[in-house]
Design a protein around this motif. Sequence first.
Motif, mmCIF file in Angstrom:
data_model
loop_
_atom_site.group_PDB
_atom_site.id
_atom_site.type_symbol
_atom_site.label_atom_id
_atom_site.label_comp_id
_atom_site.label_asym_id
_atom_site.label_seq_id
_atom_site.Cartn_x
_atom_site.Cartn_y
_atom_site.Cartn_z
ATOM 1 N N CYS A 178 18.074 3.346 -29.357
ATOM 2 C CA CYS A 178 17.761 4.137 -27.923
ATOM 3 C C CYS A 178 17.848 5.547 -28.759
ATOM 4 N N VAL A 179 16.585 6.256 -28.779
ATOM 5 C CA VAL A 179 16.874 7.586 -29.230
ATOM 6 C C VAL A 179 16.282 8.488 -28.071
ATOM 7 N N THR A 180 17.222 9.666 -27.830
ATOM 8 C CA THR A 180 16.485 10.505 -26.699
ATOM 9 C C THR A 180 16.864 12.012 -27.333
ATOM 10 N N VAL A 181 15.770 12.672 -26.566
ATOM 11 C CA VAL A 181 15.654 14.314 -27.114
ATOM 12 C C VAL A 181 15.492 14.702 -25.493
ATOM 13 N N THR A 182 16.461 15.899 -25.626
ATOM 14 C CA THR A 182 16.268 16.925 -24.383
ATOM 15 C C THR A 182 16.141 18.349 -24.570
ATOM 16 N N LEU A 183 15.271 18.790 -23.863
ATOM 17 C CA LEU A 183 14.998 20.368 -24.010
ATOM 18 C C LEU A 183 15.496 20.873 -22.553
ATOM 19 N N VAL A 184 16.551 21.777 -22.598
ATOM 20 C CA VAL A 184 16.822 22.424 -21.308
ATOM 21 C C VAL A 184 16.051 23.641 -21.314
ATOM 22 N N ASP A 185 15.367 23.622 -20.056
ATOM 23 C CA ASP A 185 14.315 24.998 -19.645
ATOM 24 C C ASP A 185 15.189 25.997 -18.878
ATOM 25 N N GLY A 186 16.120 25.378 -18.100
ATOM 26 C CA GLY A 186 16.722 26.363 -17.113
ATOM 27 C C GLY A 186 17.636 25.953 -16.158
ATOM 28 N N LEU A 187 18.515 26.592 -15.861
ATOM 29 C CA LEU A 187 19.606 26.131 -14.852
ATOM 30 C C LEU A 187 18.829 26.566 -13.356
ATOM 31 N N VAL A 188 19.170 25.370 -12.365
ATOM 32 C CA VAL A 188 18.588 25.818 -11.230
ATOM 33 C C VAL A 188 19.731 25.695 -10.438
ATOM 34 N N LEU A 189 20.213 27.023 -9.691
ATOM 35 C CA LEU A 189 21.411 27.264 -8.946
ATOM 36 C C LEU A 189 21.014 27.625 -7.680
ATOM 37 N N ALA A 190 21.930 26.863 -6.722
ATOM 38 C CA ALA A 190 21.747 26.932 -5.301
ATOM 39 C C ALA A 190 23.139 27.598 -4.422
ATOM 40 N N ARG A 191 22.943 27.540 -3.280
ATOM 41 C CA ARG A 191 24.230 27.925 -2.464
ATOM 42 C C ARG A 191 25.287 27.008 -2.531
ATOM 43 N N SER A 192 24.897 25.697 -2.672
ATOM 44 C CA SER A 192 25.631 24.682 -2.548
ATOM 45 C C SER A 192 25.716 24.007 -3.987
ATOM 46 N N ILE A 193 26.910 23.601 -4.432
ATOM 47 C CA ILE A 193 27.093 23.214 -5.763
ATOM 48 C C ILE A 193 26.103 21.784 -5.869
ATOM 49 N N PHE A 194 26.218 21.035 -4.648
ATOM 50 C CA PHE A 194 25.428 19.879 -4.673
ATOM 51 C C PHE A 194 24.199 19.887 -5.070
ATOM 52 N N HIS A 195 23.404 21.144 -4.772
ATOM 53 C CA HIS A 195 22.058 21.098 -5.107
ATOM 54 C C HIS A 195 21.633 21.918 -6.492
ATOM 55 N N HIS A 196 22.638 22.200 -7.187
ATOM 56 C CA HIS A 196 22.393 22.698 -8.598
ATOM 57 C C HIS A 196 21.741 21.420 -9.340
ATOM 58 N N SER A 197 20.942 22.051 -10.200
ATOM 59 C CA SER A 197 20.211 21.125 -11.131
ATOM 60 C C SER A 197 20.164 21.800 -12.462
#
Length: 168
Positions: free
Chosen positions: A81-100
């Motif tokens: 299994c080969v994986t490649v991930t590109l991070v395009d940005g952080l999604v910040l919210a008022r609640s830590i639960f909704h960060h992505s």
Amino acid sequence: MSKIPATARTTLKRLPERGSPEREGINAILDEGFICHVGFVADGQPFVIPTAYGRRGDALYLHGSAASRMLRSLAQSLPVCVTVTLVDGLVLARSIFHHSINYRSVVVLGRATRVEAREEKLQALRAISANIIAGRWEEVRPPNEQELKATNVLKLPLDEASAKIRSG
């Protein structure tokens, strides 16, 4: 636009609307990245190894030392299994639960084979080099016979792969 046929292993279970079997999109993600994580099991022990890669046509190429446990194991037709991930940005919210994280990723499943033919091996190494630094191959001397002998190259067909993208 061609698609890579979905399989039970590449069909997304969670958030399937983020998935894409489009070959163009998968290739674009693979071509933008240059580090993948290679997952395999050897002697009952799972391993995940980061490594450089390159894509040429409908195949992914991995390379490394002829002494590499990962490459020697995968050359024995172990599932990979080969994986490649590109991070395009952080999604910040008022609640830590909704960060992505906004990301684009590809998962490739299959069995790799060792590249034996000298010309294909050189073309694969050129593709890996170009994936890391475009045009670098033309600026350096090519590998000599001893270096080619000390390097293993594996080919993994892009027959079973999918992309997953989160944006917004």
